[in-house]
Design a protein around this motif. Structure first.
Motif, mmCIF file in Angstrom:
data_model
loop_
_atom_site.group_PDB
_atom_site.id
_atom_site.type_symbol
_atom_site.label_atom_id
_atom_site.label_comp_id
_atom_site.label_asym_id
_atom_site.label_seq_id
_atom_site.Cartn_x
_atom_site.Cartn_y
_atom_site.Cartn_z
ATOM 1 N N LEU A 90 0.826 -1.212 0.000
ATOM 2 C CA LEU A 90 0.000 0.000 0.000
ATOM 3 C C LEU A 90 0.859 1.260 0.000
ATOM 4 O O LEU A 90 0.529 2.238 -0.682
ATOM 5 N N SER A 91 1.955 1.245 0.740
ATOM 6 C CA SER A 91 2.823 2.428 0.756
ATOM 7 C C SER A 91 3.511 2.624 -0.590
ATOM 8 O O SER A 91 3.649 3.757 -1.061
ATOM 9 N N MET A 92 3.925 1.533 -1.238
ATOM 10 C CA MET A 92 4.530 1.653 -2.574
ATOM 11 C C MET A 92 3.539 2.248 -3.568
ATOM 12 O O MET A 92 3.885 3.137 -4.355
ATOM 13 N N MET A 93 2.316 1.768 -3.541
ATOM 14 C CA MET A 93 1.313 2.251 -4.491
ATOM 15 C C MET A 93 0.921 3.694 -4.208
ATOM 16 O O MET A 93 0.675 4.475 -5.122
ATOM 17 N N THR A 94 0.886 4.085 -2.933
ATOM 18 C CA THR A 94 0.542 5.460 -2.572
ATOM 19 C C THR A 94 1.628 6.426 -3.029
ATOM 20 O O THR A 94 1.331 7.471 -3.617
ATOM 21 N N VAL A 95 2.882 6.084 -2.772
ATOM 22 C CA VAL A 95 3.983 6.954 -3.182
ATOM 23 C C VAL A 95 4.051 7.050 -4.707
ATOM 24 O O VAL A 95 4.291 8.133 -5.255
ATOM 25 N N ALA A 96 3.825 5.939 -5.407
ATOM 26 C CA ALA A 96 3.848 5.960 -6.871
ATOM 27 C C ALA A 96 2.759 6.881 -7.420
ATOM 28 O O ALA A 96 3.000 7.652 -8.357
ATOM 29 N N ALA A 97 1.576 6.822 -6.829
ATOM 30 C CA ALA A 97 0.479 7.683 -7.288
ATOM 31 C C ALA A 97 0.773 9.154 -7.012
ATOM 32 O O ALA A 97 0.537 10.018 -7.866
ATOM 33 N N ILE A 98 1.314 9.463 -5.845
ATOM 34 C CA ILE A 98 1.607 10.855 -5.498
ATOM 35 C C ILE A 98 2.729 11.414 -6.364
ATOM 36 O O ILE A 98 2.653 12.550 -6.859
ATOM 37 N N LEU A 99 3.777 10.631 -6.587
ATOM 38 C CA LEU A 99 4.856 11.097 -7.454
ATOM 39 C C LEU A 99 4.390 11.231 -8.907
ATOM 40 O O LEU A 99 4.856 12.107 -9.630
ATOM 41 N N GLY A 100 3.480 10.347 -9.312
ATOM 42 C CA GLY A 100 2.914 10.469 -10.657
ATOM 43 C C GLY A 100 2.169 11.776 -10.823
ATOM 44 O O GLY A 100 2.328 12.471 -11.829
ATOM 45 N N LEU A 101 1.363 12.107 -9.841
ATOM 46 C CA LEU A 101 0.647 13.391 -9.890
ATOM 47 C C LEU A 101 1.625 14.574 -9.820
ATOM 48 O O LEU A 101 1.407 15.597 -10.476
ATOM 49 N N ALA A 102 2.677 14.438 -9.045
ATOM 50 C CA ALA A 102 3.664 15.529 -8.944
ATOM 51 C C ALA A 102 4.395 15.750 -10.267
ATOM 52 O O ALA A 102 4.817 16.870 -10.551
ATOM 53 N N SER A 103 4.516 14.711 -11.071
ATOM 54 C CA SER A 103 5.222 14.876 -12.346
ATOM 55 C C SER A 103 4.398 15.681 -13.350
ATOM 56 O O SER A 103 4.947 16.196 -14.320
ATOM 57 N N VAL A 104 3.106 15.784 -13.127
ATOM 58 C CA VAL A 104 2.252 16.571 -14.021
ATOM 59 C C VAL A 104 2.305 18.044 -13.654
ATOM 60 O O VAL A 104 2.291 18.913 -14.519
ATOM 61 N N PHE A 105 2.390 18.341 -12.365
ATOM 62 C CA PHE A 105 2.317 19.740 -11.915
ATOM 63 C C PHE A 105 3.662 20.347 -11.707
ATOM 64 O O PHE A 105 4.647 20.091 -11.570
#
Length: 105
Positions: A90-105
């Motif tokens: 769950l922590s791996m998937m959460t960090v991946a999602a947050i970093l993915g969103l950060a790469s857009v902004f």
């Protein structure tokens, strides 16, 4: 672009941490596993193409994180003793999602 490389590393690590939970929970994790694999492919293609499909890759990364929580919540309600096994994934998937969103902004 560097965020996407880090996200790919987290997604690949998520496969190994998710394998343990997949063995415990069985086919209940199949939808999440499918989204995770498609997300890995889209992220790798995004890196190779030079941000050509960034928004698709990020959407799949976020979907992989959401599907992890959707699939794990029923198991955590019934068997809370196995929560330490699920927490790494769950922590791996959460960090991946947050970093993915950060790469857009």
């Amino acid at each position: 672009m560097i965020y996407q490389v880090i996200v790919l590393a987290f997604l690949l690590s998520g496969v190994t941490s998710g394998f343990i939970t997949f063995r415990i929970m069985g086919m209940k994790m199949a939808p999440h596993f499918g989204v995770l694999l498609i997300s890995i492919i889209a992220t790798a293609l995004n890196i190779l193409m030079g941000s050509g499909i960034l928004y698709i890759a990020v959407a799949l990364q976020v979907l992989a994180g959401i599907s992890a929580y959707i699939q794990f919540m029923p198991a955590l309600k019934d068997n809370f003793q196995a929560a330490p096994l699920y927490s790494t994934h769950l922590s791996m998937m959460t960090v991946a999602a947050i970093l993915g969103l950060a790469s857009v902004f």
